[in-house]
Design a protein around this motif. Sequence first.
Motif, PDB file in Angstrom:
ATOM      1  N   UNK A 208       0.838  -1.212   0.000  1.00 41.41           N
ATOM      2  CA  UNK A 208       0.000   0.000   0.000  1.00 41.41           C
ATOM      3  C   UNK A 208       0.869   1.257   0.000  1.00 41.41           C
ATOM      4  N   UNK A 209       1.882   1.248   0.884  1.00 45.00           N
ATOM      5  CA  UNK A 209       2.774   2.410   0.962  1.00 45.00           C
ATOM      6  C   UNK A 209       3.494   2.628  -0.365  1.00 45.00           C
ATOM      7  N   UNK A 210       3.951   1.524  -0.959  1.00 43.22           N
ATOM      8  CA  UNK A 210       4.657   1.638  -2.229  1.00 43.22           C
ATOM      9  C   UNK A 210       3.729   2.169  -3.320  1.00 43.22           C
ATOM     10  N   UNK A 211       2.474   1.710  -3.310  1.00 43.47           N
ATOM     11  CA  UNK A 211       1.505   2.190  -4.301  1.00 43.47           C
ATOM     12  C   UNK A 211       1.234   3.679  -4.118  1.00 43.47           C
ATOM     13  N   UNK A 212       1.108   4.093  -2.844  1.00 44.71           N
ATOM     14  CA  UNK A 212       0.860   5.516  -2.570  1.00 44.71           C
ATOM     15  C   UNK A 212       2.031   6.364  -3.027  1.00 44.71           C
ATOM     16  N   UNK A 213       3.244   5.940  -2.642  1.00 46.89           N
ATOM     17  CA  UNK A 213       4.432   6.713  -2.996  1.00 46.89           C
ATOM     18  C   UNK A 213       4.667   6.722  -4.502  1.00 46.89           C
ATOM     19  N   UNK A 214       4.377   5.579  -5.141  1.00 50.70           N
ATOM     20  CA  UNK A 214       4.605   5.500  -6.586  1.00 50.70           C
ATOM     21  C   UNK A 214       3.655   6.401  -7.365  1.00 50.70           C
ATOM     22  N   UNK A 215       2.465   6.604  -6.839  1.00 53.31           N
ATOM     23  CA  UNK A 215       1.455   7.403  -7.545  1.00 53.31           C
ATOM     24  C   UNK A 215       1.467   8.870  -7.151  1.00 53.31           C
ATOM     25  N   UNK A 216       2.380   9.245  -6.270  1.00 56.53           N
ATOM     26  CA  UNK A 216       2.501  10.656  -5.929  1.00 56.53           C
ATOM     27  C   UNK A 216       3.046  11.436  -7.113  1.00 56.53           C
ATOM     28  N   UNK A 217       2.564  12.665  -7.268  1.00 50.47           N
ATOM     29  CA  UNK A 217       3.088  13.522  -8.328  1.00 50.47           C
ATOM     30  C   UNK A 217       4.459  14.072  -7.980  1.00 50.47           C
ATOM     31  N   UNK A 218       4.763  14.171  -6.712  1.00 52.58           N
ATOM     32  CA  UNK A 218       6.052  14.676  -6.255  1.00 52.58           C
ATOM     33  C   UNK A 218       7.059  13.530  -6.136  1.00 52.58           C
ATOM     34  N   UNK A 219       8.299  13.855  -6.345  1.00 54.54           N
ATOM     35  CA  UNK A 219       9.357  12.867  -6.169  1.00 54.54           C
ATOM     36  C   UNK A 219       9.693  12.688  -4.701  1.00 54.54           C
ATOM     37  N   UNK A 220       9.983  11.468  -4.303  1.00 55.40           N
ATOM     38  CA  UNK A 220      10.355  11.153  -2.924  1.00 55.40           C
ATOM     39  C   UNK A 220      11.683  10.419  -2.943  1.00 55.40           C
ATOM     40  N   UNK A 221      12.629  10.911  -2.148  1.00 54.51           N
ATOM     41  CA  UNK A 221      13.942  10.272  -2.036  1.00 54.51           C
ATOM     42  C   UNK A 221      14.286  10.122  -0.560  1.00 54.51           C
ATOM     43  N   UNK A 222      14.910   8.991  -0.219  1.00 53.34           N
ATOM     44  CA  UNK A 222      15.301   8.715   1.162  1.00 53.34           C
ATOM     45  C   UNK A 222      16.785   8.384   1.193  1.00 53.34           C
ATOM     46  N   UNK A 223      17.468   8.956   2.176  1.00 54.40           N
ATOM     47  CA  UNK A 223      18.893   8.671   2.368  1.00 54.40           C
ATOM     48  C   UNK A 223      19.124   8.225   3.806  1.00 54.40           C
ATOM     49  N   UNK A 224      20.062   7.301   3.987  1.00 51.66           N
ATOM     50  CA  UNK A 224      20.416   6.859   5.340  1.00 51.66           C
ATOM     51  C   UNK A 224      21.438   7.823   5.927  1.00 51.66           C
TER      52      UNK A 224
END
Length: 377
Positions: A208-224
């Motif tokens: 579900x989270x992946x589907x939500x993030x994938x369909x967002x119009x904005x780009x999302x990036x995560x760094x450790x």
Amino acid sequence: MFHVLHCMNIQTKITLVFLTALLAALLSGGFIYFTTAATQENVATQKIISEIRTLIFTRANLLDQYVLYRTARSQEQWFLTNRHIEQLLTTLEEGTHTSEESVLIERMRAFNTVIAATSPKLFSDSVQVSPKSRELETNLLTQLLISRAQMGDQASQLATISDDHVEGLQRQLATGVGLVTALLFLIVLINLTWIRRIIKRLDEQSAKDEAILSNLGEGVAVAVKTGQLTYFNVAAVDITGIGIVSGTPSEWKDEYGTFDVKTMESIATENLPLVRALHGERVLNAPLFIRNPKIPQGKFVSITATPIRQAGAIVGSVAIFRDMTKEHAVDRAKTEFVSIASHQLRTPATSIRWFAEMLLKNPGKLTKKKKKYISEI
């Protein structure tokens, strides 16, 4: 009960199962310990009984030797054997657990006492010199043989009882181990069932989270914390033209081609929004220009980055960025339009002023009222 278990959260269920397993382990450990100790005690009893039986037969052999050879050594060994049997009977009595065993030991002790009392008469010199010595010796031997046979029977009965105890304890031990194994297997099965449910729920939530993030119009990036990128959604790939790039921020910033909007120079690593967020700073709508071989025309983006905290410590950062290229183009067009319109509007106004000044310098037939209007222009 099953309804109560169903209503519990996963952590409570796991704790309950762990406590149940711990209790089962403690109970099984205690049961095995006491059963093993009792088995060892019965084995020790069997050894004592076996030794008593051996001594009974040894004493019989010593009697035969004495009757045949009349040696002092046989007589000494006889008395030593009697004392040893008495000591073993005392030790055996201390470890008895049933009344039946106690009765048998008392009977053996009684017969051993009879033997101990009879033997001095048999070994006495008066027996050998008396006219009726043969008859007396025969009677004494008969009495000793009967007592020996009785003691042997009772020792055999004790051995049988001890064997039954050992077999019973072994059955109990096998049953206990089987039950504990079944219980532990059940606990493991329950744990596996709950773990499968947890994994299924996590997979569903992750999907579900992946589907939500994938369909967002904005780009999302995560760094450790080390600065390595671990996640890019579809929009992030579309905006940057490149997927996740490995390496440190100083390495991947050149891959993406990050530039300052005002100077169009490569932005310093420490000024990247994701890096600033890794240092605890919250960055809001920071403008950035991206240009690389995948997007040679370049794109203007707006980035918001925040640190990811866990238990108070920063473990990473997340950035949300929007493609602002169209908005930037619109703003630029507005600025150019205003500049051109302002220039065009200023040109006629200057001409009108010049003509008004010329009229005032050469008024001719202008009336006072006309001069006033021209002055206002």
